[in-house]
Design a protein around this motif. Structure first.
Motif, PDB file in Angstrom:
ATOM      1  N   UNK A 184     -19.372  12.888  75.764  1.00  0.00           N
ATOM      2  CA  UNK A 184     -18.410  12.052  75.038  1.00  0.00           C
ATOM      3  C   UNK A 184     -17.917  12.793  73.797  1.00  0.00           C
ATOM      4  N   UNK A 185     -18.856  13.407  73.069  1.00  0.00           N
ATOM      5  CA  UNK A 185     -18.505  14.181  71.882  1.00  0.00           C
ATOM      6  C   UNK A 185     -17.588  15.333  72.249  1.00  0.00           C
ATOM      7  N   UNK A 186     -17.855  15.957  73.383  1.00  0.00           N
ATOM      8  CA  UNK A 186     -17.048  17.099  73.812  1.00  0.00           C
ATOM      9  C   UNK A 186     -15.560  16.722  73.915  1.00  0.00           C
ATOM     10  N   UNK A 187     -15.255  15.581  74.576  1.00  0.00           N
ATOM     11  CA  UNK A 187     -13.859  15.187  74.755  1.00  0.00           C
ATOM     12  C   UNK A 187     -13.261  14.623  73.474  1.00  0.00           C
ATOM     13  N   UNK A 188     -14.066  14.014  72.631  1.00  0.00           N
ATOM     14  CA  UNK A 188     -13.584  13.560  71.328  1.00  0.00           C
ATOM     15  C   UNK A 188     -13.185  14.754  70.459  1.00  0.00           C
ATOM     16  N   UNK A 189     -13.934  15.839  70.561  1.00  0.00           N
ATOM     17  CA  UNK A 189     -13.606  17.047  69.804  1.00  0.00           C
ATOM     18  C   UNK A 189     -12.314  17.684  70.291  1.00  0.00           C
ATOM     19  N   UNK A 190     -12.016  17.546  71.574  1.00  0.00           N
ATOM     20  CA  UNK A 190     -10.742  18.035  72.098  1.00  0.00           C
ATOM     21  C   UNK A 190      -9.585  17.291  71.423  1.00  0.00           C
ATOM     22  N   UNK A 191      -9.707  15.972  71.339  1.00  0.00           N
ATOM     23  CA  UNK A 191      -8.678  15.159  70.691  1.00  0.00           C
ATOM     24  C   UNK A 191      -8.566  15.528  69.213  1.00  0.00           C
ATOM     25  N   UNK A 192      -9.714  15.676  68.557  1.00  0.00           N
ATOM     26  CA  UNK A 192      -9.719  16.037  67.135  1.00  0.00           C
ATOM     27  C   UNK A 192      -9.069  17.397  66.916  1.00  0.00           C
ATOM     28  N   UNK A 193      -9.397  18.370  67.751  1.00  0.00           N
ATOM     29  CA  UNK A 193      -8.853  19.723  67.598  1.00  0.00           C
ATOM     30  C   UNK A 193      -7.341  19.732  67.724  1.00  0.00           C
ATOM     31  N   UNK A 194      -6.833  19.060  68.751  1.00  0.00           N
ATOM     32  CA  UNK A 194      -5.389  19.035  68.977  1.00  0.00           C
ATOM     33  C   UNK A 194      -4.663  18.246  67.890  1.00  0.00           C
ATOM     34  N   UNK A 195      -5.277  17.144  67.446  1.00  0.00           N
ATOM     35  CA  UNK A 195      -4.651  16.329  66.404  1.00  0.00           C
ATOM     36  C   UNK A 195      -4.599  17.087  65.084  1.00  0.00           C
ATOM     37  N   UNK A 196      -5.715  17.710  64.728  1.00  0.00           N
ATOM     38  CA  UNK A 196      -5.779  18.487  63.494  1.00  0.00           C
ATOM     39  C   UNK A 196      -4.777  19.634  63.524  1.00  0.00           C
ATOM     40  N   UNK A 197      -4.695  20.298  64.657  1.00  0.00           N
ATOM     41  CA  UNK A 197      -3.806  21.448  64.789  1.00  0.00           C
ATOM     42  C   UNK A 197      -2.342  21.034  64.741  1.00  0.00           C
ATOM     43  N   UNK A 198      -2.037  19.867  65.294  1.00  0.00           N
ATOM     44  CA  UNK A 198      -0.662  19.362  65.230  1.00  0.00           C
ATOM     45  C   UNK A 198      -0.239  19.132  63.783  1.00  0.00           C
ATOM     46  N   UNK A 199      -1.142  18.545  63.002  1.00  0.00           N
ATOM     47  CA  UNK A 199      -0.816  18.256  61.602  1.00  0.00           C
ATOM     48  C   UNK A 199      -0.743  19.529  60.764  1.00  0.00           C
ATOM     49  N   UNK A 200      -1.418  20.597  61.194  1.00  0.00           N
ATOM     50  CA  UNK A 200      -1.425  21.857  60.450  1.00  0.00           C
ATOM     51  C   UNK A 200      -0.464  22.895  61.018  1.00  0.00           C
ATOM     52  N   UNK A 201       0.313  22.510  62.029  1.00  0.00           N
ATOM     53  CA  UNK A 201       1.327  23.414  62.566  1.00  0.00           C
ATOM     54  C   UNK A 201       0.808  24.523  63.444  1.00  0.00           C
ATOM     55  N   UNK A 202      -0.370  24.339  64.061  1.00  0.00           N
ATOM     56  CA  UNK A 202      -0.935  25.386  64.935  1.00  0.00           C
ATOM     57  C   UNK A 202      -1.348  24.772  66.275  1.00  0.00           C
ATOM     58  N   UNK A 203      -0.453  23.966  66.840  1.00  0.00           N
ATOM     59  CA  UNK A 203      -0.767  23.280  68.096  1.00  0.00           C
ATOM     60  C   UNK A 203      -0.923  24.272  69.248  1.00  0.00           C
ATOM     61  N   UNK A 204      -0.056  25.272  69.325  1.00  0.00           N
ATOM     62  CA  UNK A 204      -0.067  26.189  70.475  1.00  0.00           C
ATOM     63  C   UNK A 204      -1.383  26.959  70.615  1.00  0.00           C
ATOM     64  N   UNK A 205      -1.901  27.616  69.548  1.00  0.00           N
ATOM     65  CA  UNK A 205      -3.195  28.286  69.716  1.00  0.00           C
ATOM     66  C   UNK A 205      -4.333  27.312  70.008  1.00  0.00           C
TER      67      UNK A 205
END
Length: 304
Positions: free
Chosen positions: A116-137
């Motif tokens: 469960x934590x694994x997939x929550x971290x996927x969401x967190x990583x993509x969300x954080x990266x979207x807000x910081x302008x690094x969605x593609x990497x």
């Protein structure tokens, strides 16, 4: 009289205070447990992933501001944690041989909770990266993580090395740009501030990342993984020992480094290469060799 009875039935101040202390203590214990678990998930990757890739981002961006350094460190750590939880929750039998202290095996977190934590971290990583302008990497790294772990492509040496190259390059690109730094604005004439540094870095990882597999041969063999040290135990050591010094010399020529850094990079690279073929071939010695390999990586990211 009734009013006095009602007042006496109210909680005493001491009872409220004790209850708050208990809640605070329980919260502190839970917070410590959570921090301990996530630390153990990423413990092996602090020197090999967190520090080198954060250092790369700082230097490639030419930006040493403390706040933006913390931002880069956070981005790398969140994505490193995502990979580690994914990797460690796929098959714990490997860790019985290689890393018996990891949190799932120790019972500090259950397997369903880890998934469960694994997939929550996927969401967190993509969300954080979207807000910081690094969605593609972030997306590239997340897809490489799924291919590496969930799809089992890490079991074959070529796809394992290729996905490592994609993953490490994504780490470096994300760390460079996580704080909205423009690397071209700082050092447009320097090849390390362009796409060339990422391409060279990917080639280095692709050809030498088997350095991490020598220490894990026993556990990898137990789960049927085909790494270069398992398939070609002698030849892979010789090739790795030759490639690390070779790349060390080349990066000093390709990237802007002063004489002290150039000499240091080459010497550490030679020492790292030799350590794979000279001396005892034990898990402990291979762990030291891999750490030396990552010291060489970190040194090559420092520029004048």
């Amino acid at each position: 009289m009734l009013q006095l009875q009602q007042l006496s039935s109210l909680p005493r101040l001491a009872d409220v205070r004790n209850a708050l202390y208990d809640i605070g203590e329980e919260f502190a214990v839970a917070a410590y447990h959570a921090m301990h678990v996530v630390y153990l998930f990423t413990k092996s990757d602090i020197m090999t992933t967190l520090i080198p890739n954060t250092a790369f981002g700082i230097v490639a961006a030419g930006d040493f501001h403390p706040g933006r350094t913390l931002q880069r460190l956070t981005w790398v750590w969140v994505h490193c944690l995502q990979f580690c939880v994914s990797n460690q929750s796929i098959d714990v039998s490997e860790d019985k041989k290689n890393h018996p202290w990891r949190p799932i095996l120790c019972g500090l977190i259950s397997w369903p909770a880890a998934r469960y934590l694994r997939w929550m971290l996927l969401v967190l990583s993509l969300s954080l990266s979207t807000s910081w302008g690094v969605f593609t990497p972030s997306l590239t790294l997340s897809l490489a993580t799924i291919a590496y772990n969930e799809l089992g492509l890490s079991k074959k040496w070529f796809t394992r090395n290729a996905l490592n190259a994609i993953g490490y390059t994504s780490f470096c690109v994300g760390a460079t740009n996580a704080a909205h730094a423009n690397i071209h604005r700082h050092r447009s004439a320097d090849p390390t501030s362009s796409l060339s540094i990422h391409l060279v870095n990917a080639l280095i990882i692709m050809s030498t990342i088997q350095a991490q597999d020598f220490k894990d041969v026993e556990g990898d063999a137990a789960i049927g993984r085909e790494t270069l040290p398992i398939l070609y135990p002698g030849a892979s050591r010789v090739v790795t020992a030759a490639l690390i010094p070779m790349w060390s010399v080349l990066v000093t020529r390709l990237w802007t480094m002063d004489k002290v850094l150039s000499v240091s990079t080459v010497l550490v690279g030679c020492a790292a290469g030799l350590s794979f073929v000279v001396g005892p071939r034990t898990r402990a010695s291979d762990e030291r060799s891999y750490k030396l390999y990552n010291v060489r990586r970190s040194l090559s990211y420092i520029r004048s």
